[in-house]
Design a protein around this motif. Structure first.
Motif, short mmCIF file in Angstrom:
data_model
loop_
_atom_site.label_atom_id
_atom_site.label_comp_id
_atom_site.label_asym_id
_atom_site.label_seq_id
_atom_site.Cartn_x
_atom_site.Cartn_y
_atom_site.Cartn_z
N LEU A 33 -13.86 -10.45 20.67
CA LEU A 33 -15.34 -8.98 21.01
C LEU A 33 -14.93 -9.00 23.01
CD1 LEU A 33 -15.77 -6.32 21.31
CD2 LEU A 33 -17.77 -6.96 20.35
N PHE A 34 -15.38 -10.33 23.57
CA PHE A 34 -15.87 -10.33 24.97
C PHE A 34 -14.89 -10.61 25.82
CE2 PHE A 34 -20.38 -9.89 25.73
CZ PHE A 34 -20.40 -10.17 24.29
N VAL B 195 -13.06 -7.09 26.12
CA VAL B 195 -13.48 -5.90 26.99
C VAL B 195 -14.10 -6.56 28.10
CG1 VAL B 195 -16.73 -5.49 27.56
CG2 VAL B 195 -15.80 -5.01 25.25
N ALA B 196 -13.66 -7.98 29.04
CA ALA B 196 -13.38 -8.30 29.94
C ALA B 196 -12.30 -8.05 29.77
CB ALA B 196 -13.47 -9.81 29.69
N LEU B 197 -11.64 -8.08 29.51
CA LEU B 197 -9.70 -7.57 29.99
C LEU B 197 -9.26 -6.17 30.57
CD1 LEU B 197 -7.68 -9.67 30.51
CD2 LEU B 197 -6.76 -8.72 28.15
N PHE B 198 -10.19 -5.68 29.11
CA PHE B 198 -10.30 -4.34 29.94
C PHE B 198 -11.22 -3.04 30.27
CE2 PHE B 198 -7.71 -4.73 25.87
CZ PHE B 198 -6.04 -5.01 26.77
N GLN B 199 -10.48 -2.57 31.83
CA GLN B 199 -11.35 -1.15 32.57
C GLN B 199 -12.37 0.00 31.12
OE1 GLN B 199 -12.07 -1.40 35.89
NE2 GLN B 199 -11.68 -3.68 35.31
N HIS C 250 -13.86 -0.13 28.49
CA HIS C 250 -14.44 -0.62 26.96
C HIS C 250 -15.73 -1.53 27.07
CE1 HIS C 250 -9.88 -0.60 25.46
NE2 HIS C 250 -10.27 0.04 26.28
#
Lengths: 531, 673
Positions: free
Chosen positions: A418-419, A422-426, A428
């Protein structure tokens, strides 16, 4: 592209194939086949290379048709009514050529050629129907006389059917915009598949088919060779085959039931017997029925228990014993494998990359999972659906537990995944656990209501005090109201444990406040409350 | 003065002044809060102007928060650290009143608010830049989600928010992209994943405090990727070890301050990897690092900009000190407090190389002698701060060297040393001296201190704890010559009487007065102090047996700023305590062994004193108080500390140091073993 060299290669290839073809089919003495082959050979490369921009499309459409021609030609020597057959043959041939030209002209796919293809197929089906009708009329009086003739008939029909199916598939394939590059399957699966097709399309007569496929090898061979001829030029020219593409499209469809069994052991095709249950059989709740009252049972043993009620003869140890496995006793050399009745499925025996299913249970689960509606919905998440109850139960064990949810709705089984997401997509962000957000929403609602109240009134202090009276123990005691100090009812719920304030931390605010209103020092006023 | 103007002039001259000009005038009144209050009381107009001018507000009572925010409409910085009880309603009122003008709010000492309140604040106060939510131990991830709505947040303190997990931190990191400072001390729910995400999402971070969290080596690479990171605190991070440091790749970081205090698993062989990674480092704190040897010290060579090293509590070898002397170029600050292994040889070598040293702390370096003092004073003549508490082996004569050679000293700590009047006389040459600590110096007499008082007129802090040679005479000189004096400690100076306090009452800035165990002091002295020193905030009169209610009544009336008071062993009764309870600012009270107190009187006083945060009481009261009363006090944010010490008279004053030193030596020897 160097078309000349390619063309040369092609021609050489064709010559080789022709050589082997003529060598193979020499036993049949089929001259006409040879001539038609050369005809196609001389014609095809020209058509193909007229336009270099869309070779894929051309090949997709025109490659099956020569095969069809040849196939129909190969039927001719074995037909019982040579005259009729030949006329039909001519018709078909001319049509096929016309189509080829059409296709070559219309480089891209167009409905016109599709329509002609379909009408052609329709005609072919009719032709086959006539043939079978003819066989029914002719064959019944002389039944029992010529076993070999019957076998030949079967072979004939099956070969015809195969060609129709292949053509249907390739026609459908022309609709697909892009053909993936992939290696051509070797001839051995083709052989197995065709053999299998031969047995299955006759339907149910498994014992005879085994015998037949052995006895009629010579008949099978031309089919295989024609397949090869179809495919090889394709590969050589562009390295692409329509078959592989079609297979891949089925693969997508099939990818889910890899666990259904059957892929673990790679039995050589033909080394096992393929059985196919009907859809109704698979979906039937009961598989064992009482011969007396007709009641159905899921298990054989339950039926035997039931049978005891019908008389003493069913109570003997012999009757209650598990019936000996017929397969093991009689033909224990033969391994049984199952095919899915859904045509086009990878588990269906007509599929190029047919993967058989191991047991009836596998068939049932596969069929329900892949080809049936998912009627069981998870009672917790109300989103996941299943067609097999066992799957639902497995899911319900894990549903809602350790679910890491993103604001976009994606769930993850692991927190680090999940993290990473989240780190990948703006934009989210990880969602809060369900019950916690619920609690916040409730209190937020209350809060806004209170905020409105306090902003309306001029005297905010009063409003807050009134409210505080209900849930705020601190407001019960004003500094001057010492009489109440013995009356401490109902202050038992102070949620937070007191925290320690180190003395040092207070010393940073020195000399800020001051003795300013000495006269009214007793009552705290707003003036000495700030500095 | 302002009042007179109002009375004398027929025409109000302030009518002619524009608001901007009055604002400018008010800007000059920032030093003393008293002045502003006087200003605002002149007339309605000035009251209004002052209300609009105020940008910083620190309410001292929870109940009055709402009233005070109504008066001051344009506050940008709201400090609620004196208000233990801030409910959601208060926060709603605050956020509605200030909307977009609020920039900073401090809720670190407040409780009783919930996620809804924070959410309200974050949504309404769009330009909130600083938010201190430390100690919000009940704050959960949904609270963190509420914080994340404050998208302009730049500084966020979440120390001891133990319920916040990675999810909450992730929400904050995604919502508050402008964060420059984040403090996650003791956030035990936060791990590598959360910190990683903060490093990925908040690229502007300058300061990161991850002390006492459960982070491990995994998040170090992403932290050091932060382009602007200057200040990194990793106190007590037991998950970080040498292996993690060893795997770090070389690269450029802007890190300037690094604190590795109490990182038990970072040892001598991991440190060089880190120091090679952070070339710009100027401040390094390695307190309680195990052993500082040559190898570690040599690794400091990679840090050309290093200015400050703190090695408190380490075992520093002689070679280690020499290597520090050799490797560091610009060292300005060195702290070797409580370092065992510091010897004359090592320290002398070091100071010879580091001539630019400004601050030196050699507290409890018990092995050093006058040789070190000689070398230190000879090489580092520009020292401004010298702390050498408990250096017993230094002879009396050595202390004269300090004053002779280092004239720039501003801070000297000579507690528990052999310094005598001659040493003190030489120190008078340091005219900039502001802080002088002379506790437990038995060799001192009035002669020395009188000279200090006469010549060091900038003195702000004077500590004479148990320096029993001091009498009223020297205190009178100091009080008359040092008007800036703010803190004085005369505890257990048995010859001090009311006369000293009378002379000290002239120091109007005095805020901290400790006169423990001065049995000659009576209520008269306390009254004069209360009358003279209006800024008194801390008063310790423990074991001043002669102080009674008569002394407390003026204190209650005049010392309105009093925050902390220790009245143990005094002769006061319910009356005095009730009077004291009127002081609005009072936060901490120690009242042990007061014979004149009744339970009812105590309850009444504690209830009346609504700002109280901490009370030290004898354990016998615990059972006497009604339970609902205790619960009520706790709900107000007051903590009780129960003590069960027996009533004791003072021990032999002269033998005290001997006992204390014996105990200290025993502890020291145990450490050595």
């Amino acid at each position: 592209m160097d078309f000349d060299s390619l063309e040369r290669e092609l021609k050489m290839d064709f010559k080789e194939k022709l050589y082997s073809e003529s060598w193979n089919s020499s036993s049949l003495g089929n001259d006409k086949l040879k001539s038609s082959m050369t005809n196609i050979c001389s014609q095809k490369p020209q058509l193909k290379w007229d336009d270099s921009s869309s070779p894929d499309c051309d090949m997709m459409i025109d490659s099956p048709f020569p095969k069809f021609n040849e196939q129909s030609e190969s039927l001719s020597p074995r037909s019982y009514d040579p005259d009729n057959q030949i006329t039909m043959q001519d018709q078909i041939e001319s049509q096929a050529r016309g189509m080829l030209v059409d296709v070559a002209k219309n480089k891209d796919w167009d409905p016109q050629s599709m329509l002609s293809n379909l009408s052609f197929l329709e005609q072919k089906v009719h032709q086959l129907k006539d043939l079978v009708n003819f066989m029914v009329d002719q064959g019944s009086p002389v039944a029992g006389q010529q076993d070999e003739l019957v076998a030949q008939q079967q072979q004939l029909v099956s070969a015809d059917l195969t060609s129709i199916i292949v053509q249907l598939i390739s026609t459908a394939g022309s609709l697909l915009p892009f053909v993936k590059k992939s290696t051509l399957p070797t001839t051995s699966p083709l052989l197995g598949q065709l053999g299998g097709t031969g047995t299955s399309s006759v339907g149910g007569m498994s014992k005879a088919s085994q015998h037949n496929s052995d006895g009629s090898k010579g008949l099978c061979n031309p089919d295989q060779n024609k397949q090869m001829i179809d495919c090889m030029p394709d590969q050589n020219c562009a390295g692409k085959t329509n078959h592989s593409h079609l297979m891949s499209s089925f693969d997508d469809h099939e990818s889910k039931d890899e666990d259904d069994g059957g892929e673990g052991d790679h039995l050589p095709p033909g080394s096992y017997e393929v059985l196919q249950l009907e859809k109704e059989e698979i979906l039937a709740p009961h598989t064992h029925f009482c011969l007396i009252c007709g009641k159905g049972f899921k298990r054989d043993a339950n039926l035997r228990m039931h049978m005891r009620g019908h008389g003493d003869e069913y109570k003997t140890p012999a009757a209650l014993a598990k019936p000996p496995n017929k397969d093991l006793s009689s033909e224990h050399m033969l391994i049984k494998r199952y095919s899915c009745p859904f045509v086009g499925c990878k588990r269906n025996k007509e599929h190029k990359k047919f993967q058989p299913l191991k047991t009836i249970l596998c068939v049932k689960n596969h069929y329900k999972r892949t080809h049936c509606d998912k009627s069981y919905t998870c009672s917790r998440c109300h989103s996941k659906k299943f067609s097999v109850i066992a799957d639902l139960k497995t899911h319900e064990k894990h549903c809602g537990r350790d679910k890491w949810l993103c604001s976009c709705g994606t769930t993850f089984s692991r927190k680090d995944k999940l993290f990473g997401h989240v780190a990948l997509f703006q934009g989210h962000s990880p969602a809060l656990p369900f019950d916690e957000t619920k609690g916040t929403a409730v209190s937020a609602g209350r809060e806004t209501a209170e905020t409105n109240n306090s902003s309306e009134g001029n005297n905010i202090q009063n409003v807050v005090d009134v409210k505080g009276g209900a849930d705020d123990p601190g407001s019960y005691f004003s500094p001057l109201n010492l009489d109440t100090c013995c009356n401490f009812g109902g202050f038992h719920e102070f949620p937070r444990p007191p925290f320690d304030v180190p003395e040092g931390s207070l010393s940073f605010f020195l000399s800020r406040s001051c003795d300013y209103n000495q006269k009214n020092g007793s009552a705290p006023s707003s003036d000495d409350a700030f500095s | 003065m302002v009042k007179k103007l109002k009375v004398d002039c027929e025409l109000n001259p302030f009518d002619l002044l524009s608001e901007e000009i009055i604002f400018d005038i008010l800007d000059y009144l920032d030093d003393n809060p008293l002045d502003k209050k006087s200003f605002s009381l002149v007339c309605r107009a000035l009251h209004t102007v002052e209300s609009r001018h105020r940008k910083v507000l620190k309410p001292l009572r929870s109940e009055l928060v709402i009233r005070s925010i109504n008066r001051y409409p344009s506050v940008a910085r709201l400090d609620l650290s004196s208000c233990p009880r801030i409910s959601d309603d208060s926060l709603a009122a605050i956020s509605n009143a200030y909307k977009s003008c609020l920039r900073s709010i401090d809720l670190s000492r407040s409780r009783f608010f919930s996620n809804a309140g924070i959410s309200n604040l974050a949504v309404n106060c769009r330009f909130l830049v600083e938010l201190d939510l430390s100690n919000a131990t009940e704050l959960t991830d949904s609270g963190a989600a509420a914080i994340s709505k404050a998208s302009n947040l730049e500084k966020l303190w979440l120390a001891r928010c133990k319920l916040i997990t990675d999810i909450g931190i992730a929400r904050i990191a995604i919502g508050c992209r402008k964060l420059r400072l984040i403090n996650l001390t003791w956030c035990l729910g936060v791990g590598d994943l959360g910190v990683d995400l903060v490093a990925v999402k908040c690229k502007q971070i300058r300061s990161l405090d991850l002390s006492y969290t459960t982070i491990t080596n995994k998040c170090l690479p992403s932290i050091l990727q932060l382009q602007y990171l200057e200040d990194l605190t990793l106190m007590g991070c037991l998950g970080i070890d040498d292996e993690g440091l060893a795997t770090l790749e070389k690269g450029r970081t802007s890190l300037k301050t690094l604190n590795l205090t109490n990182c038990e698993y970072v040892t001598l062989w991991g440190l060089p990897y880190l120091t090679s990674r952070v070339a710009c480092l100027s401040h390094l704190n390695l307190t309680n690092e195990s052993i500082v040897t040559e190898a570690i010290a040599n690794s400091l060579q990679n840090l050309p900009k290093l200015q400050s090293i703190k090695l408190d509590g380490c075992h520093v070898t002689c070679y280690g000190l020499e290597a520090i002397g050799n490797c560091c170029i610009l060292l300005k600050e060195l702290s070797l407090s409580k370092c065992s292994g510091v010897t004359d040889k090592g320290l002398s070598f070091l100071v010879k190389k580091q001539k630019e040293l400004r601050k030196l702390d050699i507290t409890c370096c018990r092995k050093i002698t006058q040789i070190s003092v000689d070398n230190v004073t000879k090489s580092c003549t520009s020292l401004t701060s010298l702390k050498m508490e408990s250096c017993h082996l230094i002879s009396k004569e050595a202390f004269t060297l300090i004053g002779e050679r280092c004239h720039h000293l501003e801070e000297i700590d000579l507690t528990d040393t052999e310094v005598d009047d001659a040493g003190l006389m030489s120190i008078t040459r340091c005219t900039e001296l502001s802080s002088l600590r002379l506790g437990i110096c038995y060799n001192l007499t009035d002669n020395g201190l009188v000279q200090v008082g006469k010549l060091c007129r900038k003195l702000v802090e004077l500590d004479l704890y148990r320096s029993m040679g001091i009498t009223d005479l020297s205190i009178a000189t100091v009080a008359s010559c040092c008007p800036k004096l703010e803190m004085i400690n005369l505890a257990y100076c048995k010859d001090i009487t009311d006369t000293s306090l009378v002379s000290l009452s002239r120091c109007s800035r005095l805020s901290v007065v400790e006169i423990r165990g001065c049995s000659s002091i009576s209520s008269v002295g306390i009254s004069t102090i209360a009358l003279g020193c209006k800024r008194l905030t801390v008063l310790d009169v423990k074991k001043c047996y002669n102080i009674d209610d008569v002394g407390l009544l003026p204190l209650a009336n005049f010392s309105r700023s009093l925050k902390q008071v220790n009245l143990s062993y005094c002769s006061i009764t319910d009356v005095g305590l009730l009077a004291l309870a009127n002081i609005a600012c009072l936060q901490s009270m120690t009242i042990l062994h007061l014979n004149g107190l009744s339970v009812d009187g105590l309850v009444a006083a504690l209830l009346a004193c609504s700002g109280l945060r901490k009370v030290k009481l004898h354990a016998s009261f615990k059972s006497l108080f009604p339970q609902p009363f205790l619960e009520h006090m706790e709900s107000r944010g007051c903590v009780f500390q129960w003590r069960d010490k027996p009533f004791q008279d003072d021990v032999d004053p002269w033998g005290w140091r001997h006992t204390a030193r014996m105990n200290a030596n025993i502890m020291y020897l145990l450490d050595e073993v």
